[in-house]
Motif scaffolding. Structure first.
Motif, PDB file in Angstrom:
ATOM      1  N   GLU A  37      -4.957   7.403   8.201  1.00 40.00           N
ATOM      2  CA  GLU A  37      -4.624   6.014   8.467  1.00 40.00           C
ATOM      3  C   GLU A  37      -3.978   5.392   7.228  1.00 40.00           C
ATOM      4  O   GLU A  37      -4.502   5.536   6.120  1.00 40.00           O
ATOM      5  CB  GLU A  37      -5.929   5.268   8.808  1.00 40.00           C
ATOM      6  CG  GLU A  37      -5.792   3.795   9.083  1.00 40.00           C
ATOM      7  CD  GLU A  37      -5.224   3.541  10.466  1.00 40.00           C
ATOM      8  OE1 GLU A  37      -4.699   2.459  10.682  1.00 40.00           O
ATOM      9  OE2 GLU A  37      -5.338   4.461  11.323  1.00 40.00           O
ATOM     10  N   GLN A  74       1.598   7.947   4.744  1.00 41.04           N
ATOM     11  CA  GLN A  74       2.609   8.767   5.409  1.00 41.04           C
ATOM     12  C   GLN A  74       2.373  10.245   5.217  1.00 41.04           C
ATOM     13  O   GLN A  74       3.177  11.066   5.628  1.00 41.04           O
ATOM     14  CB  GLN A  74       3.998   8.397   4.871  1.00 41.04           C
ATOM     15  CG  GLN A  74       4.481   7.038   5.337  1.00 41.04           C
ATOM     16  CD  GLN A  74       5.912   6.803   4.939  1.00 41.04           C
ATOM     17  OE1 GLN A  74       6.244   6.894   3.760  1.00 41.04           O
ATOM     18  NE2 GLN A  74       6.766   6.498   5.885  1.00 41.04           N
ATOM     19  N   GLU A 133       9.462   1.635   9.693  1.00 41.11           N
ATOM     20  CA  GLU A 133       8.401   1.406   8.715  1.00 41.11           C
ATOM     21  C   GLU A 133       7.727   0.057   8.973  1.00 41.11           C
ATOM     22  O   GLU A 133       6.515  -0.076   8.836  1.00 41.11           O
ATOM     23  CB  GLU A 133       8.970   1.452   7.292  1.00 41.11           C
ATOM     24  CG  GLU A 133       9.402   2.846   6.830  1.00 41.11           C
ATOM     25  CD  GLU A 133      10.732   3.289   7.408  1.00 41.11           C
ATOM     26  OE1 GLU A 133      11.431   2.451   8.017  1.00 41.11           O
ATOM     27  OE2 GLU A 133      11.056   4.487   7.278  1.00 41.11           O
ATOM     28  N   MET A 152      -0.599  -2.293  10.774  1.00 39.17           N
ATOM     29  CA  MET A 152      -1.744  -2.134   9.878  1.00 39.17           C
ATOM     30  C   MET A 152      -2.248  -3.477   9.358  1.00 39.17           C
ATOM     31  O   MET A 152      -3.400  -3.589   8.935  1.00 39.17           O
ATOM     32  CB  MET A 152      -1.343  -1.259   8.670  1.00 39.17           C
ATOM     33  CG  MET A 152      -1.239   0.222   8.978  1.00 39.17           C
ATOM     34  SD  MET A 152      -0.203   1.098   7.763  1.00 39.17           S
ATOM     35  CE  MET A 152      -0.948   0.591   6.223  1.00 39.17           C
ATOM     36  N   ARG A 157       3.966  -1.741   2.401  1.00 36.83           N
ATOM     37  CA  ARG A 157       2.518  -1.705   2.403  1.00 36.83           C
ATOM     38  C   ARG A 157       1.976  -2.463   1.188  1.00 36.83           C
ATOM     39  O   ARG A 157       1.058  -3.282   1.314  1.00 36.83           O
ATOM     40  CB  ARG A 157       2.052  -0.254   2.367  1.00 36.83           C
ATOM     41  CG  ARG A 157       0.563  -0.109   2.540  1.00 36.83           C
ATOM     42  CD  ARG A 157       0.177   1.363   2.515  1.00 36.83           C
ATOM     43  NE  ARG A 157      -1.265   1.481   2.689  1.00 36.83           N
ATOM     44  CZ  ARG A 157      -2.125   1.301   1.703  1.00 36.83           C
ATOM     45  NH1 ARG A 157      -1.692   0.987   0.498  1.00 36.83           N
ATOM     46  NH2 ARG A 157      -3.423   1.422   1.931  1.00 36.83           N
ATOM     47  N   ARG A 211      14.658   9.291  11.683  1.00 36.55           N
ATOM     48  CA  ARG A 211      16.076   9.139  12.003  1.00 36.55           C
ATOM     49  C   ARG A 211      16.841   9.445  10.714  1.00 36.55           C
ATOM     50  O   ARG A 211      16.253   9.464   9.639  1.00 36.55           O
ATOM     51  CB  ARG A 211      16.425   7.721  12.480  1.00 36.55           C
ATOM     52  CG  ARG A 211      16.558   6.659  11.381  1.00 36.55           C
ATOM     53  CD  ARG A 211      15.379   5.724  11.393  1.00 36.55           C
ATOM     54  NE  ARG A 211      15.524   4.566  10.511  1.00 36.55           N
ATOM     55  CZ  ARG A 211      14.533   4.121   9.740  1.00 36.55           C
ATOM     56  NH1 ARG A 211      13.378   4.760   9.657  1.00 36.55           N
ATOM     57  NH2 ARG A 211      14.695   3.039   9.019  1.00 36.55           N
ATOM     58  N   TYR A 263       1.145  11.478  11.052  1.00 35.33           N
ATOM     59  CA  TYR A 263       0.453  11.192   9.798  1.00 35.33           C
ATOM     60  C   TYR A 263      -0.980  11.651   9.947  1.00 35.33           C
ATOM     61  O   TYR A 263      -1.592  11.525  11.003  1.00 35.33           O
ATOM     62  CB  TYR A 263       0.455   9.682   9.495  1.00 35.33           C
ATOM     63  CG  TYR A 263       1.832   9.078   9.360  1.00 35.33           C
ATOM     64  CD1 TYR A 263       2.910   9.846   8.937  1.00 35.33           C
ATOM     65  CD2 TYR A 263       2.041   7.735   9.627  1.00 35.33           C
ATOM     66  CE1 TYR A 263       4.170   9.283   8.815  1.00 35.33           C
ATOM     67  CE2 TYR A 263       3.293   7.161   9.501  1.00 35.33           C
ATOM     68  CZ  TYR A 263       4.367   7.946   9.096  1.00 35.33           C
ATOM     69  OH  TYR A 263       5.588   7.390   8.967  1.00 35.33           O
ATOM     70  N   TYR A 291      -5.213   6.794  -1.234  1.00 42.61           N
ATOM     71  CA  TYR A 291      -3.946   6.428  -0.643  1.00 42.61           C
ATOM     72  C   TYR A 291      -2.787   6.731  -1.590  1.00 42.61           C
ATOM     73  O   TYR A 291      -1.783   7.342  -1.217  1.00 42.61           O
ATOM     74  CB  TYR A 291      -3.945   4.949  -0.250  1.00 42.61           C
ATOM     75  CG  TYR A 291      -2.550   4.482   0.066  1.00 42.61           C
ATOM     76  CD1 TYR A 291      -1.956   4.812   1.273  1.00 42.61           C
ATOM     77  CD2 TYR A 291      -1.808   3.757  -0.873  1.00 42.61           C
ATOM     78  CE1 TYR A 291      -0.667   4.439   1.550  1.00 42.61           C
ATOM     79  CE2 TYR A 291      -0.510   3.390  -0.600  1.00 42.61           C
ATOM     80  CZ  TYR A 291       0.054   3.723   0.609  1.00 42.61           C
ATOM     81  OH  TYR A 291       1.334   3.363   0.877  1.00 42.61           O
ATOM     82  N   GLU A 313       5.237   0.320  11.702  1.00 44.29           N
ATOM     83  CA  GLU A 313       3.995   0.962  11.263  1.00 44.29           C
ATOM     84  C   GLU A 313       3.147   0.033  10.408  1.00 44.29           C
ATOM     85  O   GLU A 313       1.939  -0.115  10.617  1.00 44.29           O
ATOM     86  CB  GLU A 313       4.319   2.235  10.473  1.00 44.29           C
ATOM     87  CG  GLU A 313       4.835   3.364  11.346  1.00 44.29           C
ATOM     88  CD  GLU A 313       5.499   4.493  10.561  1.00 44.29           C
ATOM     89  OE1 GLU A 313       5.991   5.419  11.191  1.00 44.29           O
ATOM     90  OE2 GLU A 313       5.524   4.409   9.298  1.00 44.29           O
TER      91      GLU A 313
END
Ligand SMILES: Nc1ncnc2c1ncn2[C@@H]1O[C@H](COP(=O)(O)OP(=O)(O)OP(=O)(O)O)[C@@H](O)[C@H]1O
Ligand SMILES: Nc1ncnc2c1ncn2[C@@H]1O[C@H](COP(=O)(O)OP(=O)(O)OP(=O)(O)O)[C@@H](O)[C@H]1O
Ligand SMILES: [Mg+2]
Ligand SMILES: [Mg+2]
Lengths: 305, 502, 344, 299
Positions: free
Chosen positions: C188, C191, A69, A76, A49, C265, C185, C53, A72
């Motif tokens: 937005e 995590q 990841e 974004m 990110r 996982r 989550y 965030y 995801e």
């Protein structure tokens, strides 16, 4: 930017990508940053990110560390381009760069099998045995092993392969003992795919007197005279290529760029060390085999898919 | 000298006193008066808040015991400081063992044992320098503590309750021996709660009360009553007689028990309602094992224990407590309390199994009021704060807490081992009175004690233990202390034992 | 323990001194790493608390730390050392993944609850054998739990390489759990998920359990003096066993939450040493559940902060380890003076 | 079995056992002084690093060892100051030191060797072997041609057995672990004894690290101790810190390490072979406990 699953100094894909991006900076004057995750899954998402927020082109190295990841984060940041190194991804804004390590390992196997039959060489014994030593036991490494074994069998089905794992990428002492054990069982050419653990394996070649084949980068200089060649995976070239395409605006999202024997993305290091030790006949045979892989005559076994 | 502990407790308030060279100076005072605190300051174990010490007219403020030791001060501590897994000799010479270093820095064991043995011989004690501490009974361990100090040839000897765990005959020997030390020109500070000992030994007596010095007196100027009054501040009656409330029913019957290691052998007795049954004996003759056999923490080889008719031999401690047993152990720091936990938590222990404070959730108010009533009834001095850690209490106050908690079970049978060890006169009376009240309700008490005076003043019947056997039994009022101590030390009764078992 | 001690001026002063010490050593290290300390601190703070965030990321990373620390704390109450959190966490994670990719009960909540219970059970099982050996044979649990970590690591490596390998990945990992098992989550781009509240909830439960429940009280007494506990009718062995099982379950739960709430996982190198960090946090927190949350927050903030530091400066990534160690050293040393020693 | 195979196993065992043995002998000292030392991993690592650096710079393995030992002793000193004098929790400090050194060595490597996780060079001088060729197979393969530190470590095991059980320092050391109050009462400072034990432990862990990075291999790589410090800890706890037993257990661990390499084949997955040393350490402990239980009956 590069988001690395491991860290710089792994003597593997991170280092190679790092070399590539440094070269790209030199050539194109780009700005870059390497985000090291040190194999800590809790850092994957945040690093991706942060990289996506600050950079346009993000190498994900190796991609398969980050499957979920990446899905995801790439969603974004739809405008950014992610490069999935060492595998293929079906995500829309991801460029895939698969490497055919099994093809490279196949050549290493051919080299080993050819060498172990050349008993006139000083380090070669009478037994038809070669070795493979891995670090972490994981599917990619098993893929190296599969290619290697296929290569050996292709050249001479009567040559036996002893395969062992040190179980760790960061324990050179254990790597060395593992190689010692394989050597003592009669192997005179050993191929390693073990990260820094492999450094111990290469050292064993020198201490006990057998031939080793290096991995990922050209490792011949580490123990001159004992490392007949290295199986290279040219992540650096791939990184440089992709950056060039990006700059030339020719990089298409979703495209796949395969690096294999055919385009020189993987293969043996034909260097001075190899010239010095390997008889010319072997060299010629290897070149012929390489040609056969390039034109699809030989399809190399893979542990994956 | 003043000392305020970090928890704000003022243990000593501008205490001053002086000790003369070559005297035996007794310090008396009730539990928590500050005796141990004062001695620990002298020995450099803790630092005073203010005040100073003059030793031979020199200023002296030890920061570590090594400085005190260098000046010839030795101390026997109230709680043992012995190393279990090494030998008597090693314990004694610890810190000076480099004297025996021979070639290659090896400690010469023989020379070391010899030098310790010569000291033991001089004192006519019966300990072998080669025994490991964990194989010795408590009284012997006390002797080792004393040997440690004497071995260092300290000129100034501090004895903090050295006699608390000794048997009567041992006490006599010990006092003799302290006199011997004085003859050698040494100075002794002697702390004891037994005024008899104090008067037979001391030249002068300093009385402490709640951190203040009441005064220093020449022994000839005071008597036992007046000292006791000054210690406590009120007059007390020191003589006692056993209670008189015997019933007929047997509440506890022990039938021929022996333990696996053979320390107690074929022991049988009955305890009737309202009876206090005393077990006298020199420490290490099976008292601990008897206690543990009753508590359920010792495996029996044979025999049976019945509580009000039903066998409890196969029950564990919890089930025995449910059946009506309560236990006062002789090792309060090691077994009887959790020194690092608060007073409340220590009081609750065991009782919580009876649903007193709720089945799942703890009812705080119940726990609190329960604790407060014990603290009040048994006069536990804890500065009103029942949340302080038990470790911060003085030895005697810990003991009162322990006794209070066990009697609060209102048990059918109370097994009490050394219930008043290290307890001052007033507290001792308090504890004894609580035993008397208990037996009035028809319960029985097993009193295991090394203090003959206590047993004779409290028990209706006395059994003497020697080498794990009951060698004799006497009933009130036919007690004869000399006779008992003959049995305790094996002068009587033991012969039979030897003949029948060899 | 903590409740019985009073706050005083001296303690306040010492605490300030502690913070000062840590900050000045940190400053020195950052300066040595080639950055001005003030800028360095700014990046660390911005990186951990700077915006919602970053803050959520810090909170999110606390989850495994809190539970791994609690996994050490609960056995510590009864005097048991659980150094095996790492292995228990791995087993728990595997348990959750196993349920997550192989079964489906149709209802999302049921799925999640079942997976978490299985993860706790797996963790518990991995704590059970050292506890059993300790109680039956008095085998040192420090050795058995410690060795258990290595055995678990190899066991998991085997399982995710062979019988439960995701055939599509070049990495040794299990298949992804089904989407109905995923704890979603909440915001937005972050995590952060409900796992945080589960962890905090567990801590509160433990806190209340210890202070208010009879069994919690028995844990404390057993840990403080087992002989005394036995004489008081507490079943010492059972209590110790129970505490160890709870510890294992907590570590297992940490693994389960990581899988359901984050990684989806179990892959090789799944845990970057949560078990050991948890041990450190627990030690600094006196085994106290509430303090664990506070200290875990510090650790977590330091981690997210150093990612940010690395992003904007040339300070190498290794610095976060050095900063962390410095903090632990000082806190552990000052603790003695500020709160006094556990031993009294 | 074939003699060549046994020889290979034996030589690997000895080489793998030596660092563990050295470290666990060091840890045995602090164990007797009442400190369970979890910092051994870090101590070995810092020594491995500085041994390599100084061996590289000076071209002498001797100076390399000295540098490693000194570095490890200094960290030990730090450890001891925190644990024995500031009374901090030994587990907390131990783990903190491990994290510190793991990061610090990487940090220094970046600064000194341009961003490599591993450093190797032909200029790194390696530790001498006792190199004699007698021509006798047994002598040459089983007794000779090991690192001089291997012989030294065995000698140290016996030396420590002597020091701990026969000398005055040993007595104080044991008392320090069992009943420190007794030591204080005898006028000896507990902290000082622990300090000495820690420093000696640092020295021995330093030798262990040097052995690992200058003999077993001639390089440094990140976290190259690979958990050997914790294996050493297990050896100490299993053996109760008795040096002769430590020797025995360490050799056993070396053997299991060797076997874990050897046993891998088509039927035995590497993971199960690699588990062996850890499982066996639990089994050894178990056997020992079963034995003592039989001896003393149920307690
Ligand atoms: N470590 C400590 N911290 C706080 N308070 C303490 C500490 N040690 C002792 N005290 C308190 O100091 C006071 C004096 O205790 P001290 O041990 O000196 O009594 P003592 O006269 O020796 O009593 P006893 O005859 O019962 O041994 C007591 O009230 C005790 O509770
Ligand atoms: N924990 C253990 N596990 C397995 N074997 C052990 C263990 N402890 C001792 N042994 C065996 O016993 C042998 C020697 O034990 P012994 O008790 O004589 O050693 P020690 O106590 O160190 O001797 P000393 O008392 O002279 O120092 C060891 O070499 C080993 O074979
Ligand atoms: Mg050959
Ligand atoms: Mg006292």
């Amino acid at each position: 930017a590069i988001v690395a699953g491991d860290a710089i100094g792994d003597r593997g894909f991170t280092d190679m990508a790092y070399i590539g991006i440094q070269e790209a900076q030199k050539q194109f004057g780009i700005e870059y940053k390497v985000f090291e995750c040190n194999v800590d899954p809790s850092k994957y998402f945040d690093s991706l990110r942060a990289a996506a927020m600050n950079y346009d082109l993000i190498f994900v190295d190796p991609g398969y560390f980050f499957d979920k990841e990446l899905a995801e984060v790439s969603a974004m940041f739809p405008s950014k381009t992610f490069v999935y190194i060492d595998g293929t991804s079906s995500l829309p804004n991801v460029v895939s760069v698969p490497f055919k390590q099994n093809e490279g390992a196949f050549l290493a196997g051919c080299l080993a099998a050819l060498l172990t039959n050349k008993t006139e060489l000083c380090k070669i014994n009478a037994e038809k045995i070669v070795g493979f030593v891995g670090g972490f036991d994981m599917p990619v490494i098993r893929d190296y092993q599969a290619g290697f074994e296929h290569g050996v069998k292709y050249v001479d089905p009567s040559v036996k392969v002893i395969a062992r794992y040190a179980g760790d990428h960061y324990d050179p002492a254990l790597g060395k003992e593992t190689a010692y054990s394989v050597f003592k069982e009669g192997a005179d050419v050993i191929f390693q795919a073990a990260g820094p653990t492999g450094l111990g394996i290469l050292e064993a070649a020198r201490d006990y007197g057998f031939y080793a084949i290096g991995v990922d980068t050209d490792q011949g200089y580490l123990q001159p005279g004992f490392i007949v060649s290295s199986m290279m995976k040219k992540v650096d070239v791939a990184v440089l290529d992709i950056v060039r395409m990006q700059i030339e605006n020719s990089l298409e999202k979703g495209s796949v760029h395969v690096y294999g024997i055919a385009n020189g993305g993987v293969g043996l290091a034909y260097n001075q060390f190899m010239m010095d030790t390997v008889p010319a006949s072997v060299y010629i045979e290897i070149s012929e085999i390489q040609e056969k892989i390039s034109n699809g005559e030989i399809v190399v076994d893979s542990y994956l898919d | 000298m003043s000392k305020t502990y970090p928890n704000g407790l003022e243990a000593l308030r501008e205490v001053s006193f002086e000790v003369r060279k070559g005297e035996i100076h007794a310090i008396v005072g009730e539990n928590g008066a500050g005796k141990s605190t004062l001695m620990n300051i002298l020995f450099g174990l803790i630092k005073p808040t203010s005040g100073e010490i003059l030793f031979n007219n020199n200023h002296f403020s030890p920061k570590h015991p090594s400085e005190a030791i260098d000046l010839g001060i030795g101390m026997v501590h109230q709680h043992f400081k012995l190393v279990q897994s090494i030998t008597v000799a090693e314990n004694i010479v610890l810190g000076m063992e480099n004297r025996f270093q021979s070639k290659l820095r090896r400690v010469d064991r023989e020379a070391m044992n010899e030098s310790v043995a010569s000291l033991i011989d001089r004192l006519r004690m019966s300990i072998s320098p080669d025994d490991r501490i964990d194989s010795l009974p408590i009284s012997k361990r006390q002797q080792v503590e004393i040997l440690k100090v004497l071995y260092r040839e300290a000129d100034f000897v501090i004895l903090d309750e050295p006699t608390a765990v000794l048997a009567p005959n041992e006490v006599e020997d010990f006092l003799e021996f302290v006199r011997g030390i004085r003859e050698m020109g040494k100075t002794v500070i002697f702390i004891s709660h037994r005024l008899g000992e104090v008067f037979s030994l001391a030249d002068r007596i300093t009385i402490l009360r709640r951190g203040n010095v009441i005064g220093t007196f020449d022994k000839r100027d005071v008597d036992r009553e007046s000292v006791a009054n000054m210690m406590i501040g009120t007059a007390t009656d020191l003589s006692e007689d056993p209670p008189d409330c015997l019933g007929n029913e047997s509440v506890l019957s022990v039938e021929g028990i022996s333990d696996v290691s053979g320390t107690i052998r074929d022991l049988s007795f009955q305890l009737r309602e309202g009876e206090i049954l005393g077990f006298a004996g020199v420490g290490g003759n099976g008292q601990e094992e008897l206690f543990e056999a009753l508590a359920g923490s010792l495996r029996l080889a044979s025999g049976d224990i019945r509580l009000v008719g039903s066998s409890i031999s196969s029950l564990d401690t919890l089930e025995r407590r449910r059946a009506g047993l309560a236990l006062i152990t002789d090792d309060r720091m090691g077994k009887g309390l959790a020194p690092d936990r608060s007073i409340v938590e220590n009081c609750m222990a065991g009782h919580h199994k009876f649903g007193k404070f709720g089945k799942w959730l703890i009812k705080d108010t119940d726990a609190r009021s329960f604790t407060e009533s014990i603290v009040a009834d048994y006069d536990v001095r804890c500065g009103k704060n029942i949340k302080t850690a038990v470790r911060a209490l003085s030895g005697g106050n810990m003991q009162k807490l322990l006794v209070g908690r066990e009697i609060a079970y209102e048990p059918v049978v109370l097994v009490a081992a050394q219930p008043t060890a290290g307890v001052d006169v007033a507290a001792r009376k308090l504890i004894h009175d609580s035993f008397r009240r208990l037996v009035k309700t028809g319960s029985g008490v097993i009193l295991i004690s090394g203090d003959l005076e206590e047993i004779m003043g409290l028990a209706n019947r006395i059994i003497v233990l020697y080498r794990g056997r009951a060698v004799t039994e006497m009933t009130h009022p036919h007690y004869d202390p000399t006779e008992i101590s003959y049995y305790m030390t094996g002068i009587r009764g033991a012969q039979d034992d030897r003949y029948s078992h060899s | 323990m903590i409740g019985t001690r009073t706050l005083s001026f001296r303690k306040l002063l010492l605490s300030l001194l502690l913070v000062l010490c840590i900050l000045s050593v940190w400053a020195l290290i950052i300066w040595f790493g080639g950055e001005s300390p003030f800028k360095g601190f700014r990046y660390i703070i911005e990186g951990s608390l700077g915006n919602h965030y970053q803050f959520l990321s810090t909170l999110n990373k606390m989850v495994p730390l809190i539970l791994a620390a609690a996994a050490v704390a609960v056995p510590a109450w009864t005097g048991m050392w659980n150094i095996g959190g790492e292995g228990q966490l791995l087993l728990g994670a595997f348990g959750a993944a196993l349920v997550g990719f192989s079964i489906d009960f149709g209802v999302g909540l049921v799925n999640i609850v079942v997976a978490l219970i299985v993860s706790a059970a797996f963790g518990m099982a991995w704590a059970a054998w050292p506890a059993f050996f300790k109680i039956k044979l008095r085998m040192d649990e420090v050795v058995t739990t410690l060795m258990g970590n290595y055995i678990a690591a190899q066991l998991i490596a085997y399982l995710i390489n062979n019988p439960f390998r995701d055939p599509r990945s070049p990495l040794a990992q299990t298949p992804y759990i089904k989407s109905s098992f995923v704890i979603p989550y909440l915001f937005e781009g972050s995590q952060f998920s409900a796992t945080f509240f589960v962890a905090i909830g567990m801590v509160l439960v433990l806190f209340i359990f210890r202070k208010r429940f009879i069994t919690g009280y028995e844990f404390d007494i057993t840990g403080s003096n087992p002989v005394f506990a036995g004489l008081s009718g507490i079943r010492v062995k059972k209590t110790k066993l129970l505490s160890m099982l709870i510890g294992g379950a907590l570590a297992g739960l940490a693994g389960g939450l990581l899988v359901l709430g984050m990684t989806q996982r179990v892959m090789q190198s799944f845990s970057p040493g949560y078990g050991f960090t948890g041990l450190l946090i627990c030690l600094l927190a006196f085994n106290d559940p509430l303090l664990i949350v506070g200290i875990a927050f510090l650790f977590s903030a330091l981690q997210t902060g150093s990612v940010n530091l690395q992003l904007f400066t040339s300070v190498p990534a290794e610095i976060s380890g050095v900063l962390q160690a410095v903090m632990v050293l000082f806190v552990a040393a000052f603790k003695t003076f500020i709160v006094g020693r556990r031993e009294g | 079995m074939d003699i060549e195979l046994i020889t290979t196993l034996f030589r690997t065992s000895i080489r793998m056992a030596t660092p563990i043995l050295l470290a666990s002998l060091g840890g045995a000292l602090t164990y007797h002084a009442g400190i369970i030392n979890v910092a051994m991993e870090g101590l070995m690592l810092i020594s491995a690093f500085f041994s390599v650096v100084f061996s590289y710079l000076t071209g002498s393995a001797f100076y390399g060892i000295i540098a490693g030992v000194v570095a490890s002793m200094l960290i030990s000193l730090l450890y001891s100051v925190f644990v024995s004098f500031l009374k901090a929790n030994n587990f907390a400090i131990g783990f903190a030191i491990n994290i510190l050194i793991s990061s610090l060595t990487l940090f220094l490597m970046r600064v000194m060797f341009q961003g490599k996780n591993a450093f190797n060079s032909p200029d790194i001088a390696s530790i001498m072997e006792l190199k004699v060729k007698t021509g006798n197979y047994f002598l040459d393969n089983y007794l000779l041609n090991f690192s001089i530190l291997t012989y030294l470590s065995i000698a140290i095991a016996f030396l420590l057995a002597y020091i701990i059980y026969k000398t005055s320092f040993g007595l104080r050391l044991r008392v320090c672990g069992e009943m420190p109050q007794a030591l204080t009462a005898a006028g000896i400072k507990v902290g000082v004894i622990q300090l000495w034990a820690s420093i000696l432990c640092g020295g021995l862990c330093g030798l262990a690290g040097a052995q690992l990075s200058l003999y077993n291999v001639r390089m440094f790589s990140r976290d190259m101790t690979g958990g050997r410090g914790f294996v050493a800890l297990a050896a100490i706890l299993i053996s109760g810190g008795k040096p002769k037993r430590v020797l025995f257990i360490s050799l056993l661990f070396g053997l299991f390490d060797a076997l874990s390499v050897k046993l891998q084949n088509e039927k035995i997955a590497p993971q199960f072979a690699l588990m062996l040393p850890y499982i066996m350490s639990v089994v050894v402990l178990l056997l020992f406990h079963l034995k003592t239980r039989k001896q003393y009956g149920k307690a």
